[in-house]
Scaffold this motif. Structure first.
Motif, PDB file in Angstrom:
ATOM      1  N   TRP A  56       0.823  -1.197   0.000  1.00  0.00           N
ATOM      2  CA  TRP A  56       0.000   0.000   0.000  1.00  0.00           C
ATOM      3  C   TRP A  56       0.861   1.253   0.000  1.00  0.00           C
ATOM      4  CZ3 TRP A  56      -4.825   0.888  -1.214  1.00  0.00           C
ATOM      5  CH2 TRP A  56      -5.746  -0.157  -1.172  1.00  0.00           C
ATOM      6  N   HIS A  57       1.954   1.196   0.747  1.00  0.00           N
ATOM      7  CA  HIS A  57       2.863   2.344   0.796  1.00  0.00           C
ATOM      8  C   HIS A  57       3.418   2.634  -0.599  1.00  0.00           C
ATOM      9  CE1 HIS A  57       5.732   5.154   2.445  1.00  0.00           C
ATOM     10  NE2 HIS A  57       6.749   4.478   1.965  1.00  0.00           N
ATOM     11  N   TRP A  58       3.881   1.609  -1.290  1.00  0.00           N
ATOM     12  CA  TRP A  58       4.440   1.833  -2.622  1.00  0.00           C
ATOM     13  C   TRP A  58       3.359   2.261  -3.600  1.00  0.00           C
ATOM     14  CZ3 TRP A  58       8.205   3.489  -5.186  1.00  0.00           C
ATOM     15  CH2 TRP A  58       8.229   3.372  -6.575  1.00  0.00           C
ATOM     16  N   ARG A  59       2.147   1.704  -3.453  1.00  0.00           N
ATOM     17  CA  ARG A  59       1.062   2.101  -4.355  1.00  0.00           C
ATOM     18  C   ARG A  59       0.813   3.607  -4.252  1.00  0.00           C
ATOM     19  NH1 ARG A  59      -4.574  -1.171  -4.405  1.00  0.00           N
ATOM     20  NH2 ARG A  59      -3.082  -2.775  -5.016  1.00  0.00           N
ATOM     21  N   GLY A  60       0.829   4.137  -3.025  1.00  0.00           N
ATOM     22  CA  GLY A  60       0.642   5.573  -2.837  1.00  0.00           C
ATOM     23  C   GLY A  60       1.779   6.382  -3.442  1.00  0.00           C
ATOM     24  N   ILE A  61       3.014   5.901  -3.268  1.00  0.00           N
ATOM     25  CA  ILE A  61       4.166   6.611  -3.836  1.00  0.00           C
ATOM     26  C   ILE A  61       4.108   6.601  -5.350  1.00  0.00           C
ATOM     27  CG2 ILE A  61       6.676   6.496  -4.128  1.00  0.00           C
ATOM     28  CD1 ILE A  61       6.845   5.620  -1.205  1.00  0.00           C
ATOM     29  N   GLU A  62       3.768   5.458  -5.924  1.00  0.00           N
ATOM     30  CA  GLU A  62       3.690   5.383  -7.387  1.00  0.00           C
ATOM     31  C   GLU A  62       2.623   6.341  -7.922  1.00  0.00           C
ATOM     32  OE1 GLU A  62       2.908   1.934 -10.766  1.00  0.00           O
ATOM     33  OE2 GLU A  62       3.948   1.402  -8.907  1.00  0.00           O
ATOM     34  N   ARG A  63       1.506   6.429  -7.205  1.00  0.00           N
ATOM     35  CA  ARG A  63       0.459   7.382  -7.599  1.00  0.00           C
ATOM     36  C   ARG A  63       0.987   8.810  -7.517  1.00  0.00           C
ATOM     37  NH1 ARG A  63      -3.827   9.750  -4.324  1.00  0.00           N
ATOM     38  NH2 ARG A  63      -5.515  10.498  -5.660  1.00  0.00           N
ATOM     39  N   GLY A  64       1.769   9.095  -6.461  1.00  0.00           N
ATOM     40  CA  GLY A  64       2.343  10.422  -6.315  1.00  0.00           C
ATOM     41  C   GLY A  64       3.301  10.769  -7.445  1.00  0.00           C
TER      42      GLY A  64
END
Length: 307
Positions: A56-64
């Motif tokens: 989930w953390h990486w998913r948010g970063i990738e979206r950013g």
């Protein structure tokens, strides 16, 4: 940032920050977003997404990253990774190489080296490996190569191996269990684990080393070789990711850092060739001058101003 009426918001590291402008295009209420991306390691190494929270953390970063108006990559290699693995157009990405911490502004003095090494109980000329003990930093191959080196030469001819960096719990899946490996390889008497050392001690530790070995499996930029360059210490590193771009002809590059035999050959070559050590030390020092935070900052301001 929106309340203060910022024109541009700069994220100094890849993050999950997303402004409404990335969705609505309402540029009057939202600043333009510039994000510095150092690497996309979790995208390339699945073990970094081994838990639900990490995914989930990486998913948010990738979206950013995808939502940023402009991305500054710290190397051409990272830029290509962003284009290839995140599908972001090249015109949205520029490259700016970072510089070194001010503690590396000048080579450590003889007095600094002597004082620091005495404090750690070291003598000049050791083989040094630092920069962290994550699995991708490849400390396992360094230790295995060192064991080969000792088996191939008289013990008295092989300098000790010194390793700095936080020693993690043996259950950490992302870290090399160096304590276990040292015991299994029978190197307990000849390998020194310093643990995490203060930044101020790094220049004299690099300068006191006979060579620095850093066969990393991936680097978004790779500061440790440049840190060693700043102290005129010869470097062995990998012909992988950003490292050839960063090091140029100032280091010995290993084609396959997963092969301890290749690392051992490079270490033996440097230990046997004083002239090569001197030449690489000089090349490295000149190469380190190419990396400046002033230049880095000017490039970032240029990109922010152009939006």
């Amino acid at each position: 940032a929106m309340k203060d009426g910022c024109d541009v918001f700069l994220s100094l590291y890849q993050s999950a920050t997303v402004f409404p402008s990335s969705k609505t295009g309402n540029q009057k209420s939202s600043p333009r977003h510039v994000m510095i991306v150092h690497d996309i390691i979790p995208k390339l190494f699945p073990e970094y997404q081994s838990t639900l929270s990490r995914r989930w953390h990486w998913r948010g970063i990738e979206r950013g990253i995808r939502g940023a108006d402009h991305i500054v990559a710290v190397s051409q290699s990272t830029r290509e990774d962003i284009e290839t693995h995140l599908g972001i157009a090249s015109e949205r990405i520029s490259v700016a190489a970072p510089g070194l911490s001010p503690v590396f502004a000048a080579p450590a003095s003889d007095e600094q080296v002597s004082e620091t090494l005495a404090r750690y109980g070291l003598e000049r000329g050791y083989i040094y490996h630092g920069g962290g003990l994550e699995i991708r930093k490849n400390a396992q191959a360094v230790l295995e190569a060192y064991a080969l080196l000792r088996g191939d030469r008289a013990a008295a001819q092989v300098p000790p191996l010194v390793i700095s960096g936080q020693v993690h719990e043996e259950t950490n899946p992302l870290a090399t269990d160096v304590v276990r490996l040292i015991a299994e390889l029978g190197l307990g008497d000849v390998v020194r684990l310093l643990g995490r050392v203060p930044e101020a001690d790094l220049p004299p530790l690099y300068r006191g080393a006979g060579l620095f070995v850093y066969p990393s499996l991936y680097e978004g930029f790779g500061l440790p070789p440049v840190e060693a360059f700043s102290q005129s210490t010869p470097v062995i590193t990998s012909r992988i990711s950003s490292l050839p771009e960063v090091c140029g002809d100032a280091a010995i590059l290993i084609d396959d850092p997963k092969e301890p035999e290749e690392i051992e050959v490079a270490m033996r070559r440097l230990l046997n060739d004083e002239s090569l050590r001197s030449e690489l030390g000089e090349r490295g020092y000149r190469r380190a001058q190419d990396f400046s935070y002033d230049r880095f900052a000017r490039e970032i301001i240029k990109q922010c101003s152009s939006l």
